[in-house]
Write a protein that holds these residues in place. Structure first.
Motif, PDB file in Angstrom:
ATOM      1  N   VAL A 141       0.922  -1.323   0.020  1.00 28.17           N
ATOM      2  CA  VAL A 141      -0.003   0.093  -0.071  1.00 28.17           C
ATOM      3  C   VAL A 141       0.789   1.223  -0.041  1.00 28.17           C
ATOM      4  O   VAL A 141       1.708   1.425   0.935  1.00 28.17           O
ATOM      5  CB  VAL A 141      -0.842  -0.095   1.083  1.00 28.17           C
ATOM      6  CG1 VAL A 141      -1.813   1.211   1.298  1.00 28.17           C
ATOM      7  CG2 VAL A 141      -1.810  -1.286   1.405  1.00 28.17           C
ATOM      8  N   HIS A 144       1.479   7.280   0.887  1.00 31.50           N
ATOM      9  CA  HIS A 144       0.317   8.278   0.632  1.00 31.50           C
ATOM     10  C   HIS A 144      -1.084   7.704   0.931  1.00 31.50           C
ATOM     11  O   HIS A 144      -1.994   8.665   1.434  1.00 31.50           O
ATOM     12  CB  HIS A 144       0.580   9.463  -0.506  1.00 31.50           C
ATOM     13  CG  HIS A 144       0.089   8.463  -1.711  1.00 31.50           C
ATOM     14  ND1 HIS A 144       1.161   7.529  -2.486  1.00 31.50           N
ATOM     15  CD2 HIS A 144      -0.963   8.686  -2.413  1.00 31.50           C
ATOM     16  CE1 HIS A 144       0.409   7.187  -3.500  1.00 31.50           C
ATOM     17  NE2 HIS A 144      -0.811   7.724  -3.522  1.00 31.50           N
ATOM     18  N   THR A 145      -1.274   6.666   0.286  1.00 32.86           N
ATOM     19  CA  THR A 145      -2.781   5.902   0.384  1.00 32.86           C
ATOM     20  C   THR A 145      -3.151   5.716   1.953  1.00 32.86           C
ATOM     21  O   THR A 145      -4.026   5.917   2.439  1.00 32.86           O
ATOM     22  CB  THR A 145      -2.622   4.894  -0.483  1.00 32.86           C
ATOM     23  OG1 THR A 145      -2.310   5.108  -1.821  1.00 32.86           O
ATOM     24  CG2 THR A 145      -4.174   4.015  -0.332  1.00 32.86           C
ATOM     25  N   SER A 146      -1.850   4.898   2.474  1.00 33.79           N
ATOM     26  CA  SER A 146      -2.346   4.700   4.146  1.00 33.79           C
ATOM     27  C   SER A 146      -2.305   5.796   4.695  1.00 33.79           C
ATOM     28  O   SER A 146      -3.260   5.930   5.757  1.00 33.79           O
ATOM     29  CB  SER A 146      -1.030   3.811   4.663  1.00 33.79           C
ATOM     30  OG  SER A 146      -0.889   2.542   3.779  1.00 33.79           O
ATOM     31  N   ALA A 149      -5.928   7.255   3.834  1.00 30.70           N
ATOM     32  CA  ALA A 149      -7.163   6.467   4.603  1.00 30.70           C
ATOM     33  C   ALA A 149      -6.984   6.654   6.186  1.00 30.70           C
ATOM     34  O   ALA A 149      -7.936   7.034   6.987  1.00 30.70           O
ATOM     35  CB  ALA A 149      -6.708   4.984   4.371  1.00 30.70           C
TER      36      ALA A 149
END
Length: 164
Positions: A141, A144-146, A149
């Motif tokens: 993952v 930046h996505t983690s 989220a």
């Protein structure tokens, strides 16, 4: 590209389109993420012969800072456990000599729960190992996505605090 939750949502939209909304997606995705993170941690905790609840108590006590002690009511509140559930976990950890219990000199109705030296070592090892297991789970993952989220979930949870 869709996931399992998209399939569940699509099925319900075809059956009860007026009922299904974002709440189903949030609940299912948060639940799946929670389950997978817990599974990664539980594999490591099994090797340490700790349950998730025992680990949670040790981790909260260790994170509390020196002298690594809290009252049972504080532990229960931080862990979202009932007093009965907390008592059972504390009994097992006392038998394993990972915590000690002592009367509160200022309040005869209360007591303190404190990590033993061995408890500190086990807590630190467990936190390191579970963190690494969960890090490995999330390795594909993008960071930046983690982060996005986690930030979005914080906003959702803060908005829900006004409901309770």
């Amino acid at each position: 590209m869709g996931d399992l939750v998209d399939e569940v949502v699509a099925a319900w939209r075809s059956e009860l389109p007026d009922v299904v909304g974002i709440e189903l997606e949030l609940g299912k995705r948060a639940g799946l993420l929670h389950m997978r993170l817990n599974e990664a941690a539980s594999r490591v905790l099994g090797k340490l012969k700790l349950t998730k609840a025992e680990f949670d108590v040790l981790a909260v006590l260790r994170a509390s800072g020196k002298p690594y002690r809290l009252k049972p009511t504080e532990l229960a509140a931080r862990l979202w456990l009932s007093s009965g559930g907390t008592s059972n976990v504390l009994r097992r950890l006392t038998e394993a000599e990972l915590i000690s219990r002592a009367a509160d000199e200022d309040d005869a109705r209360s007591s303190w729960v404190q990590l033993t030296r061995q408890g500190i070592q086990v807590a630190e090892e467990a936190v390191r190992l579970t963190s690494e297991a969960q890090r490995q789970l999330l390795k594909n993952v993008p960071e930046h996505t983690s982060r996005a989220a986690a930030d979005a979930l914080r906003e959702v949870l803060l908005a829900l605090e006004t409901e309770y």
